[in-house]
Enzyme design. Structure first.
Site, PDB file in Angstrom:
ATOM      1  N   SER A 121       0.825  -1.202   0.000  1.00 39.97           N
ATOM      2  CA  SER A 121       0.000   0.000   0.000  1.00 39.97           C
ATOM      3  C   SER A 121       0.857   1.249   0.000  1.00 39.97           C
ATOM      4  O   SER A 121       0.335   2.344  -0.187  1.00 39.97           O
ATOM      5  CB  SER A 121      -0.923   0.005   1.211  1.00 39.97           C
ATOM      6  OG  SER A 121      -0.281  -0.536   2.317  1.00 39.97           O
ATOM      7  N   HIS A 142      -3.299  -3.319  -5.546  1.00 43.94           N
ATOM      8  CA  HIS A 142      -3.573  -3.049  -4.133  1.00 43.94           C
ATOM      9  C   HIS A 142      -5.049  -3.260  -3.827  1.00 43.94           C
ATOM     10  O   HIS A 142      -5.907  -2.540  -4.339  1.00 43.94           O
ATOM     11  CB  HIS A 142      -3.139  -1.604  -3.803  1.00 43.94           C
ATOM     12  CG  HIS A 142      -3.355  -1.244  -2.383  1.00 43.94           C
ATOM     13  ND1 HIS A 142      -3.847  -0.025  -1.975  1.00 43.94           N
ATOM     14  CD2 HIS A 142      -3.156  -1.951  -1.243  1.00 43.94           C
ATOM     15  CE1 HIS A 142      -3.940   0.001  -0.667  1.00 43.94           C
ATOM     16  NE2 HIS A 142      -3.532  -1.161  -0.192  1.00 43.94           N
ATOM     17  N   GLU A 154      -6.551  -0.933  -6.618  1.00 44.14           N
ATOM     18  CA  GLU A 154      -5.710   0.112  -7.208  1.00 44.14           C
ATOM     19  C   GLU A 154      -4.658  -0.588  -8.071  1.00 44.14           C
ATOM     20  O   GLU A 154      -4.036  -1.556  -7.626  1.00 44.14           O
ATOM     21  CB  GLU A 154      -5.031   0.954  -6.125  1.00 44.14           C
ATOM     22  CG  GLU A 154      -5.974   1.915  -5.440  1.00 44.14           C
ATOM     23  CD  GLU A 154      -5.296   2.745  -4.347  1.00 44.14           C
ATOM     24  OE1 GLU A 154      -5.584   3.934  -4.242  1.00 44.14           O
ATOM     25  OE2 GLU A 154      -4.485   2.185  -3.576  1.00 44.14           O
ATOM     26  N   ASN A 193      -4.877   5.413   0.261  1.00 41.27           N
ATOM     27  CA  ASN A 193      -4.173   5.569   1.538  1.00 41.27           C
ATOM     28  C   ASN A 193      -3.579   6.961   1.714  1.00 41.27           C
ATOM     29  O   ASN A 193      -3.428   7.424   2.850  1.00 41.27           O
ATOM     30  CB  ASN A 193      -3.076   4.506   1.691  1.00 41.27           C
ATOM     31  CG  ASN A 193      -3.645   3.194   2.191  1.00 41.27           C
ATOM     32  OD1 ASN A 193      -4.770   3.141   2.671  1.00 41.27           O
ATOM     33  ND2 ASN A 193      -2.894   2.122   2.063  1.00 41.27           N
TER      34      ASN A 193
HETATM   35  N1  3HC Z   1     -15.082 -11.362   4.874  1.00 39.50           N
HETATM   36  C1  3HC Z   1     -16.111 -11.536   4.040  1.00 39.50           C
HETATM   37  N2  3HC Z   1     -17.298 -10.886   4.167  1.00 39.50           N
HETATM   38  C2  3HC Z   1     -17.420 -10.056   5.188  1.00 39.50           C
HETATM   39  C3  3HC Z   1     -16.370  -9.823   6.094  1.00 39.50           C
HETATM   40  C4  3HC Z   1     -15.169 -10.523   5.909  1.00 39.50           C
HETATM   41  N3  3HC Z   1     -14.110 -10.358   6.718  1.00 39.50           N
HETATM   42  N4  3HC Z   1     -16.796  -8.925   7.007  1.00 39.50           N
HETATM   43  C5  3HC Z   1     -18.051  -8.607   6.659  1.00 39.50           C
HETATM   44  N5  3HC Z   1     -18.421  -9.270   5.574  1.00 39.50           N
HETATM   45  C6  3HC Z   1     -19.686  -9.180   4.851  1.00 39.50           C
HETATM   46  C7  3HC Z   1     -20.795  -9.810   5.628  1.00 39.50           C
HETATM   47  O1  3HC Z   1     -20.963 -11.148   5.236  1.00 39.50           O
HETATM   48  C8  3HC Z   1     -21.985  -8.938   5.285  1.00 39.50           C
HETATM   49  O2  3HC Z   1     -22.568  -9.331   4.059  1.00 39.50           O
HETATM   50  P1  3HC Z   1     -24.197  -9.311   3.898  1.00 39.50           P
HETATM   51  O3  3HC Z   1     -24.659  -8.026   4.498  1.00 39.50           O
HETATM   52  O4  3HC Z   1     -24.397  -9.374   2.419  1.00 39.50           O
HETATM   53  O5  3HC Z   1     -24.634 -10.518   4.631  1.00 39.50           O
HETATM   54  C9  3HC Z   1     -21.410  -7.557   5.023  1.00 39.50           C
HETATM   55  O6  3HC Z   1     -20.009  -7.773   4.727  1.00 39.50           O
HETATM   56  C10 3HC Z   1     -21.587  -6.675   6.204  1.00 39.50           C
HETATM   57  O7  3HC Z   1     -21.006  -7.353   7.321  1.00 39.50           O
HETATM   58  P2  3HC Z   1     -21.528  -7.245   8.804  1.00 39.50           P
HETATM   59  O8  3HC Z   1     -23.001  -6.952   8.811  1.00 39.50           O
HETATM   60  O9  3HC Z   1     -21.032  -8.421   9.571  1.00 39.50           O
HETATM   61  O10 3HC Z   1     -20.711  -6.039   9.407  1.00 39.50           O
HETATM   62  P3  3HC Z   1     -20.712  -4.567   8.938  1.00 39.50           P
HETATM   63  O11 3HC Z   1     -21.987  -4.143   8.313  1.00 39.50           O
HETATM   64  O12 3HC Z   1     -20.232  -3.858  10.151  1.00 39.50           O
HETATM   65  O13 3HC Z   1     -19.598  -4.510   7.813  1.00 39.50           O
HETATM   66  C11 3HC Z   1     -17.408  -4.213   7.041  1.00 39.50           C
HETATM   67  C12 3HC Z   1     -18.291  -4.884   8.072  1.00 39.50           C
HETATM   68  C13 3HC Z   1     -17.673  -4.800   5.660  1.00 39.50           C
HETATM   69  C14 3HC Z   1     -15.983  -4.455   7.453  1.00 39.50           C
HETATM   70  C15 3HC Z   1     -17.783  -2.672   7.009  1.00 39.50           C
HETATM   71  O14 3HC Z   1     -17.767  -2.181   8.326  1.00 39.50           O
HETATM   72  C16 3HC Z   1     -16.832  -1.851   6.180  1.00 39.50           C
HETATM   73  O15 3HC Z   1     -16.921  -1.815   4.965  1.00 39.50           O
HETATM   74  N6  3HC Z   1     -15.892  -1.138   6.865  1.00 39.50           N
HETATM   75  C17 3HC Z   1     -14.917  -0.291   6.200  1.00 39.50           C
HETATM   76  C18 3HC Z   1     -13.793  -1.131   5.715  1.00 39.50           C
HETATM   77  C19 3HC Z   1     -12.775  -0.303   4.994  1.00 39.50           C
HETATM   78  O16 3HC Z   1     -12.781   0.920   4.975  1.00 39.50           O
HETATM   79  N7  3HC Z   1     -11.789  -0.993   4.400  1.00 39.50           N
HETATM   80  C20 3HC Z   1     -10.669  -0.382   3.756  1.00 39.50           C
HETATM   81  C21 3HC Z   1      -9.527  -0.409   4.700  1.00 39.50           C
HETATM   82  S1  3HC Z   1      -8.096   0.352   4.020  1.00 39.50           S
HETATM   83  C22 3HC Z   1      -7.296  -0.915   3.249  1.00 39.50           C
HETATM   84  O17 3HC Z   1      -7.687  -2.040   3.263  1.00 39.50           O
HETATM   85  C23 3HC Z   1      -6.043  -0.550   2.567  1.00 39.50           C
HETATM   86  C24 3HC Z   1      -4.843  -1.079   3.304  1.00 39.50           C
HETATM   87  O18 3HC Z   1      -3.703  -0.778   2.549  1.00 39.50           O
HETATM   88  C25 3HC Z   1      -4.711  -0.520   4.676  1.00 39.50           C
END
Ligand code: 3HC
Length: 285
Positions: A121, A142, A154, A193
């Site tokens: 990243s 990414h 990305e 990021n």
């Molecule tokens: N794997 C697969 N599916 C998942 C999952 C996982 N780890 N976590 C959640 N899900 C799915 C669930 O099955 C659910 O699907 P459905 O609604 O169709 O049944 C859906 O995602 C929503 O899950 P939950 O209801 O359990 O929980 P939330 O509604 O709280 O969602 C989340 C969890 C998807 C993690 C949501 O909170 C989210 O999108 N958060 C933001 C994540 C984000 O910003 N990510 C980017 C991070 S930066 C990055 O990755 C870059 C790196 O370089 C740092």
């Protein structure tokens, strides 16, 4: 290369396991390597648990889960990647580790057309590419956490990446893995990021200065701005050690104070409070 059927994934932590899962669900033969047998076993358990969760959420049938699992192999032997057409490296966010891995992958992967991709990243893709004898076949792909949920990839060509590699990697990520692309220049942090990390670090500084509690900061962004999770919960998901490593790379690149990891983040990493994966970060799991 029109169609890729054999993918290698190096590293099976949060990101590697997600990439491997998505690829296996979409019909690819996926070989995952880890540093040790124990880590390979833990990687298999992580992917299996996520597939089981998809079955529970009715996203996948039991038969589809079993097919996906049958396409996945986990090993501690990097040489097993010899026949791969594309390898995506998703090891820890440390420059020397990645350049060393790419030097080894260059010797291991025998297909002269194979693409070597990194999920970094924040580490320059050009640094990773020039650790190989085929820098025109190295590119950044990414992904975002959780990989099975977030549609974005990305795509980051290095200065050395050929047009063919860019076209093939883009087609692979979009048509075969089903992701939606944004192309970004080879500058630390790329697009997402570079914007996200200063925001997350600002939230840590708010906790540090006593402006608000982690609960209130998260609630503010979730209820006020409709973010699915607030910045401190998101840091816990990313992993505080990973976030610190990304911030350090960004700071090294730009020397902007907004990218410098705040002391509280460093202390929490030193204390082993890494977020969800250790059970304790800004919140308790
Ligand atoms: N794997 C697969 N599916 C998942 C999952 C996982 N780890 N976590 C959640 N899900 C799915 C669930 O099955 C659910 O699907 P459905 O609604 O169709 O049944 C859906 O995602 C929503 O899950 P939950 O209801 O359990 O929980 P939330 O509604 O709280 O969602 C989340 C969890 C998807 C993690 C949501 O909170 C989210 O999108 N958060 C933001 C994540 C984000 O910003 N990510 C980017 C991070 S930066 C990055 O990755 C870059 C790196 O370089 C740092």
């Amino acid at each position: 290369m029109d169609h890729i059927s054999r993918l290698g994934v190096v590293g099976c932590g949060l990101m590697g396991s997600g990439i491997a899962e998505v690829a296996a669900r979409r019909g690819l033969d996926v070989l995952v390597t880890e540093a040790t047998d124990e880590a390979a076993t833990a990687g298999r358990a992580r992917v299996t648990a996520s597939l089981d969760r998809a079955v529970r959420h009715a996203k996948l049938t039991e038969q589809e889960r079993d097919h996906a699992l049958s396409r996945l192999t986990f090993t501690a032997d990097l040489d097993a990647l010899a026949d791969r057409q594309i390898v995506i490296e998703a090891a820890a966010e440390h420059r020397d580790l990645k350049t060393d891995l790419f030097t080894r992958l260059d010797k291991t992967v025998t297909d002269p057309h194979a693409i070597l991709a990194t999920n970094t990243s924040s580490i320059p893709i050009t640094d990773v590419a020039t650790a190989t004898t085929r820098p025109e076949q190295v590119i950044g792909l990414h992904f975002f956490n959780p990989v099975p949920v977030q549609p974005l990839v990305e795509i980051i060509p290095a200065l050395t990446t050929s047009a063919d590699t860019l076209t093939t990697a883009r087609r692979f990520a979009t048509e075969q893995l089903g992701k939606q692309p944004v192309q970004a220049p080879d500058r630390s942090g790329f697009v997402v990021n570079a914007l996200l990390v200063p925001y997350l670090l600002a939230a840590v500084r708010m906790v540090e200065s006593g402006t608000a509690t982690p609960e209130d900061i998260d609630r503010g962004m979730e209820l006020g701005c409709a973010h699915p999770m607030g910045p401190l919960r998101l840091l816990d998901l990313i992993g505080l050690d990973t976030a610190q490593a990304i911030a350090e790379s960004l700071y090294a690149e730009y020397k902007e104070p907004l990218y410098a990891p705040p002391p509280l983040l460093r202390r929490m990493v030193a204390a082993g409070r890494l977020g969800r994966k250790s059970g304790q970060g800004f919140h308790t799991y």
